[in-house]
Design a protein around this motif. Sequence first.
Motif, mmCIF file in Angstrom:
data_model
loop_
_atom_site.group_PDB
_atom_site.id
_atom_site.type_symbol
_atom_site.label_atom_id
_atom_site.label_comp_id
_atom_site.label_asym_id
_atom_site.label_seq_id
_atom_site.Cartn_x
_atom_site.Cartn_y
_atom_site.Cartn_z
ATOM 1 N N ASP A 1 0.895 -1.198 -0.085
ATOM 2 C CA ASP A 1 -0.048 -0.116 0.055
ATOM 3 C C ASP A 1 0.702 1.387 0.004
ATOM 4 N N ARG B 1 0.012 4.486 -0.026
ATOM 5 C CA ARG B 1 -0.706 5.573 0.391
ATOM 6 C C ARG B 1 0.020 5.950 1.984
ATOM 7 N N PHE C 1 -0.626 -0.737 -4.654
ATOM 8 C CA PHE C 1 -2.024 0.232 -5.078
ATOM 9 C C PHE C 1 -1.794 1.488 -3.979
ATOM 10 N N GLY C 2 -2.191 2.464 -4.656
ATOM 11 C CA GLY C 2 -1.839 3.791 -4.103
ATOM 12 C C GLY C 2 -3.431 4.380 -4.190
ATOM 13 N N GLY D 1 -4.651 6.123 -6.434
ATOM 14 C CA GLY D 1 -5.433 6.136 -7.399
ATOM 15 C C GLY D 1 -5.700 7.324 -8.292
ATOM 16 N N ASP E 1 -0.762 8.179 -10.466
ATOM 17 C CA ASP E 1 -1.002 7.490 -9.222
ATOM 18 C C ASP E 1 0.135 7.097 -8.340
ATOM 19 N N GLY F 1 0.663 4.402 -6.409
ATOM 20 C CA GLY F 1 0.790 3.046 -6.493
ATOM 21 C C GLY F 1 1.756 2.793 -7.753
ATOM 22 N N TYR G 1 0.587 -2.730 -10.558
ATOM 23 C CA TYR G 1 -0.187 -1.921 -9.781
ATOM 24 C C TYR G 1 -1.447 -1.791 -10.201
ATOM 25 N N GLY H 1 -6.200 2.298 -7.766
ATOM 26 C CA GLY H 1 -5.782 2.441 -6.387
ATOM 27 C C GLY H 1 -6.807 1.907 -5.362
#
Lengths: 162, 174
Positions: B84, B86, B133-134, B136, B140, B142, B159, B163
């Motif tokens: 992740d 984020r 994943f980030g 989005g 992004d 991610g 990815y 996200g």
Amino acid sequence: MNRFYQWPGHGWLALAARWYLGWVFLFACFHKILHPASFALDIATYDILPLSLVNLMAIMLPWAELAAGLLLVLGWRARAAALVVAGMMVMFVVSLLLALNAGLDMSCGCFASQAAQDQDPINGMTVLRDLGWLALALYVVIFDRVPLGIDRLRKQRSEKDV
Amino acid sequence: MSMRAKKGSSFGGTCLVCLRDAALISTLASVLGLMVNLVHPEGISLVAQQEYQTMVPCPVFGGEVQKLTPHDPSLVKKTTFLIDAREASVFDDWSLRGAVNVTFDYLDPTPPEVILELAQKIASSRAQRVVVFGDGARPDTGEQLGRDIAGHGIKNVHYVEGGAPALRAQKEKL
């Protein structure tokens, strides 16, 4: 070559080219004149001009586009207007090539601001499009000897007077 | 010969007139622009007082990453290593089970030692693929972190398109 240059059909082809280019430029100058600050940001994003010239360019360029567009459509000083367009196209192509070379992922800023990056991103097609417009402008400059429109009316009137 | 010379000079004369008119058009239009700018409600100063804040994504360096949809079955496989990208606060709020948090910051690139540590974790987990994943957003986080990781020699990095928001929406739908 001389016969090709003298071909009367050039006037009509050039008329189509002029109207196309003219409307493109009238359309292009619209948002730039309404929102000069946004256009200044577009110019600054290219990172080519020194900061002291960015705003001046943002103020003056759209009006040159407007004038050239109007004159091309009306057929008044059409070859000179096409020369102005050609000069601007050379400037745009060089700017695009420099931006592409720097790897900038940005909007062209030709018809809308950076906020609309998805609509008009710079790429090879943008350069080709501008080269096409440059070719059209040069065609008018070289082959449109007596442009259909006000220029032709004025020439006919002056010949009558003589 | 004289005819030719006459033609040549006439063409030259036309060119000069054309150039003169072009210069005149540009000058008059520019002056008009300057005058309108004085009364324009959104008029700007002639010289910018401070640098423009231009935010253009720089060229993306790093390795190749592949895109996955939020409902890709490989996301729930045990052989997938989830990351992740984020911030820690939103990671604590919600994330996929088993995901490791490595925050990606555009202004503060992930240090190589963190990537190295991550690579060791991935290797020891015996995962067959890495999915990052980030937020989005565009771009992004991610995808960016995925490129960073792939650029450090880690293979089979993916990815998630959209996200974490897309993943969460997908989970809630199920």
